[in-house]
Design a protein around this motif. Structure first.
Motif, PDB file in Angstrom:
ATOM      1  N   PRO A 183      -7.581   5.225  -0.810  1.00 52.78           N
ATOM      2  CA  PRO A 183      -6.277   5.917  -0.944  1.00 52.78           C
ATOM      3  C   PRO A 183      -4.817   5.046  -0.515  1.00 52.78           C
ATOM      4  O   PRO A 183      -4.873   4.197   0.343  1.00 52.78           O
ATOM      5  N   PRO A 184      -3.754   5.270  -1.101  1.00 50.73           N
ATOM      6  CA  PRO A 184      -2.351   4.767  -0.480  1.00 50.73           C
ATOM      7  C   PRO A 184      -2.111   5.449   0.673  1.00 50.73           C
ATOM      8  O   PRO A 184      -0.945   5.989   0.773  1.00 50.73           O
ATOM      9  N   LEU A 185      -2.702   5.103   1.763  1.00 53.09           N
ATOM     10  CA  LEU A 185      -2.352   5.600   3.203  1.00 53.09           C
ATOM     11  C   LEU A 185      -1.391   4.615   3.813  1.00 53.09           C
ATOM     12  O   LEU A 185      -0.315   5.212   4.356  1.00 53.09           O
ATOM     13  N   ASN A 186      -1.723   3.430   3.930  1.00 56.41           N
ATOM     14  CA  ASN A 186      -0.673   2.572   4.743  1.00 56.41           C
ATOM     15  C   ASN A 186       0.134   2.059   3.947  1.00 56.41           C
ATOM     16  O   ASN A 186       0.282   1.027   3.502  1.00 56.41           O
ATOM     17  N   VAL A 187       1.377   3.009   3.432  1.00 55.45           N
ATOM     18  CA  VAL A 187       2.086   2.585   2.527  1.00 55.45           C
ATOM     19  C   VAL A 187       3.285   1.459   2.640  1.00 55.45           C
ATOM     20  O   VAL A 187       3.892   0.882   1.839  1.00 55.45           O
ATOM     21  N   ARG A 188       3.277   1.162   4.067  1.00 59.56           N
ATOM     22  CA  ARG A 188       4.037   0.149   4.656  1.00 59.56           C
ATOM     23  C   ARG A 188       3.705  -1.114   4.099  1.00 59.56           C
ATOM     24  O   ARG A 188       4.570  -2.298   3.871  1.00 59.56           O
ATOM     25  N   ASP A 189       2.329  -1.499   3.653  1.00 51.66           N
ATOM     26  CA  ASP A 189       1.580  -2.644   3.608  1.00 51.66           C
ATOM     27  C   ASP A 189       1.891  -3.337   2.246  1.00 51.66           C
ATOM     28  O   ASP A 189       2.470  -4.522   2.541  1.00 51.66           O
TER      29      ASP A 189
END
Length: 378
Positions: free
Chosen positions: A114-120
């Motif tokens: 899932p798109p959890l660590n969207v900072r990356d």
């Protein structure tokens, strides 16, 4: 509002918070092991490296207990509530549908996360969205889940660019850091990459979390040739608008659990040694160095639970204003340190950050802040 985010600390108006819906496992393969290299070796060979098998290399699935996922989802909703209580508008990505299990390219297939660590996989610089070149195969199309949010900012006038996407065969990865670095413990050999008909040599791979944004200046951590190529692209793409400052091997990739800017002239750093590696103007800033985290700040896990971050993950805080910071409630030492430096701390629960590879800064992507393209390094 229109996209506007130049720094890490000015008053936050809008932000994207990630999703953990349908998170089931970590897929251990070459790109994953290289990305988490510094921490997969911290327990002295506890998590053995993969052994290549066949043209696509080796891979294995490391299941995640669903009670951890459910608790993570509860904590994410707590982050959303905390931000909304501070008058921040929160956007969310699309959730991964339960029927979406794999991503496939001509060169390889990988499980979807899932798109959890969207900072990356996205870098916001001023009025521009830059989708970066992914570093982990399972996250190759992660920015697609942010498309509805990005579309709206584009309609309001934002620029929107995409860094060239790598073919991402085994031969695409510069293995020198993993083979020669000394962070974390004894070095386990990294297997030779397996050949592919799509090999083109090293390619650009890069995460937004390798950047420290300071108005017109961006500090970029470079640890591999993949990072260096991507930084070359950034310099050419941003010429005349932003100044790029390279630091080398501050970590394996991300910079935001090593150093964060909490305001003009104020840095939160892991250790004084980190400051010594920063550009000379930043070495003059006040460095806040909290005590090392205590072991009881973290849940206890079973032997089979994969730990992805160092104990310093909670330095990964999120500034809401120049004097207000979201901090993990499980970190009394960090909270006291920031309060002693006259910050208002908003404690928020985040239990399983070491299992999912991110703190508050990682889980969020600030899209609108009040700051502008100031010169903080002059």
């Amino acid at each position: 509002m229109q996209l506007n985010s130049y720094d890490e600390w000015s008053t936050l108006k809008e932000v994207i918070v990630g999703s953990a819906v349908n998170y089931t496992s970590h897929e251990r393969e070459l790109s994953f092991d290289l990305f988490f290299h510094d921490n997969l070796i911290r327990t002295e060979w506890y998590y053995p490296r993969l052994r290549a098998s066949g043209p696509a290399g080796g891979s294995s699935s490391s299941p995640i207990k669903q009670r951890y996922v459910e608790e993570l989802r509860e904590d994410i909703e707590g982050i959303v509530s905390a931000l909304e209580s501070l008058s921040v508008t929160v956007h969310r990505p699309l959730d991964v549908h339960e029927t979406t299990s794999q991503v496939t390219t001509p060169a390889w297939s990988a499980a979807v996360v899932p798109p959890l660590n969207v900072r990356d996989n996205t870098l916001i610089l001023g009025d521009e969205i830059i989708e970066t070149a992914p570093m982990i195969r399972s996250r190759y199309f992660e920015t697609q889940f942010l498309t509805p949010v990005f579309n709206e900012y584009f309609r309001q006038g934002a620029r929107w660019s995409v860094m060239p996407r790598p073919l991402m065969t085994d031969a695409s990865f510069d293995l020198s850091y993993a083979r020669t670095g000394t962070a974390g413990g004894p070095m386990e050999p990294v297997e030779d990459p397996q050949p592919s008909p799509y090999d083109v040599g090293f390619e650009m791979m890069f995460d937004g979390a390798q950047c420290l944004r300071l108005g017109r200046d961006v500090v970029v951590n470079i640890s591999t040739e993949n990072h260096a190529m991507a930084c070359d692209w950034l310099e050419r793409h941003l010429e005349g608008r932003f100044r790029i400052h390279r630091v080398h091997r501050l970590s394996d990739s991300h910079i935001d659990s090593m150093v964060l800017a909490l305001g003009p002239g104020k840095l939160l750093v892991r250790s004084p040694e980190v400051v010594d590696q920063l550009p000379a103007p930043l070495q003059k800033w006040d460095a806040i160095v909290p005590p090392p985290p205590e072991g009881n700040n973290f849940p206890e896990y079973d032997d089979g639970d994969l730990i992805l971050t160092s104990p310093f993950i909670d330095l990964n805080v999120l500034s809401v204003t120049p004097d207000t910071v979201l901090v993990n409630e499980a970190c009394p030492e960090l909270i006291r340190t920031l309060e002693n430096h006259r910050f208002t701390v908003v404690p928020v629960r985040h239990r399983h950050r070491r299992l999912f590879g991110g703190g508050f800064h990682c889980f969020t992507l600030d899209t609108v802040r009040e700051g502008g393209p100031e010169d903080y390094l002059e």
